[in-house]
Scaffold this motif. Structure first.
Motif, PDB file in Angstrom:
ATOM      1  N   ASN A  35     -10.554  18.959 -47.774  1.00 46.37           N
ATOM      2  CA  ASN A  35      -9.341  18.880 -46.950  1.00 46.37           C
ATOM      3  C   ASN A  35      -9.083  17.489 -46.377  1.00 46.37           C
ATOM      4  O   ASN A  35      -8.331  17.335 -45.414  1.00 46.37           O
ATOM      5  CB  ASN A  35      -9.420  19.910 -45.821  1.00 46.37           C
ATOM      6  N   GLY A  36      -9.721  16.476 -46.979  1.00 41.43           N
ATOM      7  CA  GLY A  36      -9.364  15.097 -46.660  1.00 41.43           C
ATOM      8  C   GLY A  36     -10.302  14.324 -45.773  1.00 41.43           C
ATOM      9  O   GLY A  36     -10.048  13.145 -45.484  1.00 41.43           O
ATOM     10  N   SER A  37     -11.391  14.929 -45.307  1.00 39.94           N
ATOM     11  CA  SER A  37     -12.321  14.212 -44.436  1.00 39.94           C
ATOM     12  C   SER A  37     -13.156  13.220 -45.247  1.00 39.94           C
ATOM     13  O   SER A  37     -13.622  13.529 -46.346  1.00 39.94           O
ATOM     14  CB  SER A  37     -13.253  15.198 -43.720  1.00 39.94           C
ATOM     15  N   ASN A  38     -13.350  12.025 -44.674  1.00 44.21           N
ATOM     16  CA  ASN A  38     -14.100  10.962 -45.359  1.00 44.21           C
ATOM     17  C   ASN A  38     -15.591  11.091 -45.010  1.00 44.21           C
ATOM     18  O   ASN A  38     -16.138  10.299 -44.255  1.00 44.21           O
ATOM     19  CB  ASN A  38     -13.553   9.596 -44.900  1.00 44.21           C
TER      20      ASN A  38
END
Length: 229
Positions: free
Chosen positions: A197-200
């Protein structure tokens, strides 16, 4: 004893595979994180976390000093990803328990080397901890659902059983490794979800995967040592 001598003694009695695996995993995580331009905080958290787990598995009191740094890093990551149960766990429980662990383990070091004496729970204690863990997980998942947590059931499970796992770590009980296997598996799923979901945070996923492997490895090691004793 100076710092260099202390470090040398901490790594005494490491097996051949442990001497290879420890630095290899650290180098691998650093390399992948740099390649993927991962978060520096996630990278530092992973390095501290893996170092803590390996040293704790070997019964070295130095694990708690490294654990404090890793705890601060993980708190930040949990906050920005909305895992509030994990945030409270690390900030309000892990940090003080790591300090307590230093003094508790210091009382139970083996005379011949800087390594703790291992122990285990009674069958009655195992049942009590299991039932308590399930009840508290259900209650916390309800609270987290209403607080806007992104994954309340996963977050509650990892939070409550991490509390029990850390308690058993301080108590030097082999049962901690069964709990850590469960926690590590669920945490791995939780952070994969965050990454999708886009977390680095790819370094954090690698960290939990290594934790999972180490929980199996040190369970076998502690079983062997307690059987021999």
């Amino acid at each position: 004893m100076n710092i260099i001598d202390f470090i040398k003694k901490e790594f005494e009695n490491f097996g051949k595979y442990e001497r290879i695996f420890f630095p290899l995993v650290i180098v691998l995580i650093i390399s992948i994180s740099i390649f993927l331009k991962d978060s520096k905080i996630a990278l530092l958290s992973a390095i501290c976390g893996i170092s803590y787990t390996i040293l704790a598995g070997k019964g070295r009191i130095s694990c708690y000093f490294i654990g404090v740094t890793g705890t601060f890093c993980y708190c930040y990551l949990a906050f920005i990803n909305g895992f509030y149960g994990n945030l409270l766990l690390y900030a309000l429980y892990y940090l003080p328990m790591e300090i307590v662990g230093i003094f508790k383990w210091k009382k139970h070091l083996k005379k011949e080397r800087q390594e703790i004496e291992k122990t285990f729970l009674s069958n009655k204690e195992r049942v009590i901890y299991s039932i308590l863990g399930l009840i508290l997980t259900i209650l916390l998942s309800v609270i987290l659902r209403y607080s806007g947590d992104s994954k309340p059931i996963l977050d509650a499970s990892t939070t409550i059983f991490s509390i029990l796992g850390q308690l058993l770590t301080v108590k030097r009980c082999i049962e901690q490794w069964y709990i850590w296997f469960f926690v590590n598996l669920l945490s791995l799923i939780m952070w994969i979800y965050a990454y999708i979901n886009g977390s680095n945070c790819f370094a954090t996923i690698l960290m939990w995967f290594v934790y999972l492997i180490l929980s199996i490895y040190f369970l076998k090691n502690w079983q062997k040592e307690l059987k021999n004793n």
